[in-house]
Each structure stands twice: as structure tokens, then as C-alpha cells.
Design a protein around this motif. Structure first.
Motif, PDB file in Angstrom:
ATOM      1  N   THR A  30      24.756  35.054  93.111  1.00 18.04           N
ATOM      2  CA  THR A  30      25.023  34.257  94.309  1.00 18.04           C
ATOM      3  C   THR A  30      25.948  33.094  93.975  1.00 18.04           C
ATOM      4  O   THR A  30      26.905  32.817  94.692  1.00 18.04           O
ATOM      5  CB  THR A  30      23.708  33.716  94.907  1.00 18.04           C
ATOM      6  OG1 THR A  30      22.860  34.816  95.210  1.00 18.04           O
ATOM      7  CG2 THR A  30      23.961  32.916  96.163  1.00 18.04           C
ATOM      8  N   GLN A  34      30.214  32.373  95.417  1.00 21.53           N
ATOM      9  CA  GLN A  34      30.537  31.313  96.362  1.00 21.53           C
ATOM     10  C   GLN A  34      31.702  30.479  95.845  1.00 21.53           C
ATOM     11  O   GLN A  34      31.658  29.947  94.738  1.00 21.53           O
ATOM     12  CB  GLN A  34      29.325  30.406  96.571  1.00 21.53           C
ATOM     13  CG  GLN A  34      28.161  31.114  97.206  1.00 21.53           C
ATOM     14  CD  GLN A  34      26.922  30.245  97.268  1.00 21.53           C
ATOM     15  OE1 GLN A  34      26.857  29.192  96.656  1.00 21.53           O
ATOM     16  NE2 GLN A  34      25.937  30.689  98.020  1.00 21.53           N
ATOM     17  N   ALA A  37      31.352  26.778  94.088  1.00 21.34           N
ATOM     18  CA  ALA A  37      30.051  26.582  93.453  1.00 21.34           C
ATOM     19  C   ALA A  37      30.268  26.102  92.020  1.00 21.34           C
ATOM     20  O   ALA A  37      31.220  26.503  91.356  1.00 21.34           O
ATOM     21  CB  ALA A  37      29.244  27.875  93.466  1.00 21.34           C
TER      22      ALA A  37
END
Length: 78
Positions: A30, A34, A37
Motif C-alpha cells: 500500500t 501511493q 508516501a
């Protein structure tokens, strides 16, 4: 706790057995998916540094192993 084939951290909101509130952590996939991030930015910066320093040396090493020179071809328009 173990539930549905996975593990998670939980805490109780009261003295009763229920309700339990789960605390979910971000997975590496995840974070890397992104834009912006922290994990992805750090990885991209480190990868760029290593590529900039390591690629020329690896290309030279491979050229030497193949017995070729690193001279660029003449692009005079032939």
C-alpha cells in the motif's frame, strides 16, 4: 489476535468482552503504491542514487567482459 487468517492488534473500548476496535497498519504494498508516501519517496531517492552510481560501472564491466570498448559510435549522418 488472529482472525480470518490474519493477525491484527486490537484494544478494548470498555471492560466488556466486546466491542474490540482493530488497529490496522499500512502494508508495504500500500505504501509503495501511493504517490508521495514516505516509503515510496525514500525508495525512489535511494534507487535513483544507486542507479546513477552503479549503472555506468556495470555497463563498463559488461563491455569489458564482452571485449568491447565504451567508445560511442560516430553519428555523422551516414
Amino acid at each position: 489476535m488472529n482472525a480470518n487468517g490474519g493477525r491484527f492488534v486490537a484494544f478494548r473500548r470498555g471492560s466488556e468482552r466486546l466491542p474490540i476496535k482493530g488497529i490496522y497498519a499500512e502494508s508495504p504494498s500500500t505504501a509503495m503504491g501511493q504517490d508521495g508516501a514516505a516509503a515510496r519517496v525514500t525508495w525512489q531517492n535511494e534507487a535513483s542514487k544507486r542507479l546513477a552510481t552503479g549503472l555506468p560501472a556495470e555497463v563498463q564491466k559488461q563491455l569489458a567482459a564482452e571485449g568491447l570498448s565504451a567508445v560511442t559510435p560516430d553519428n555523422s549522418g551516414d
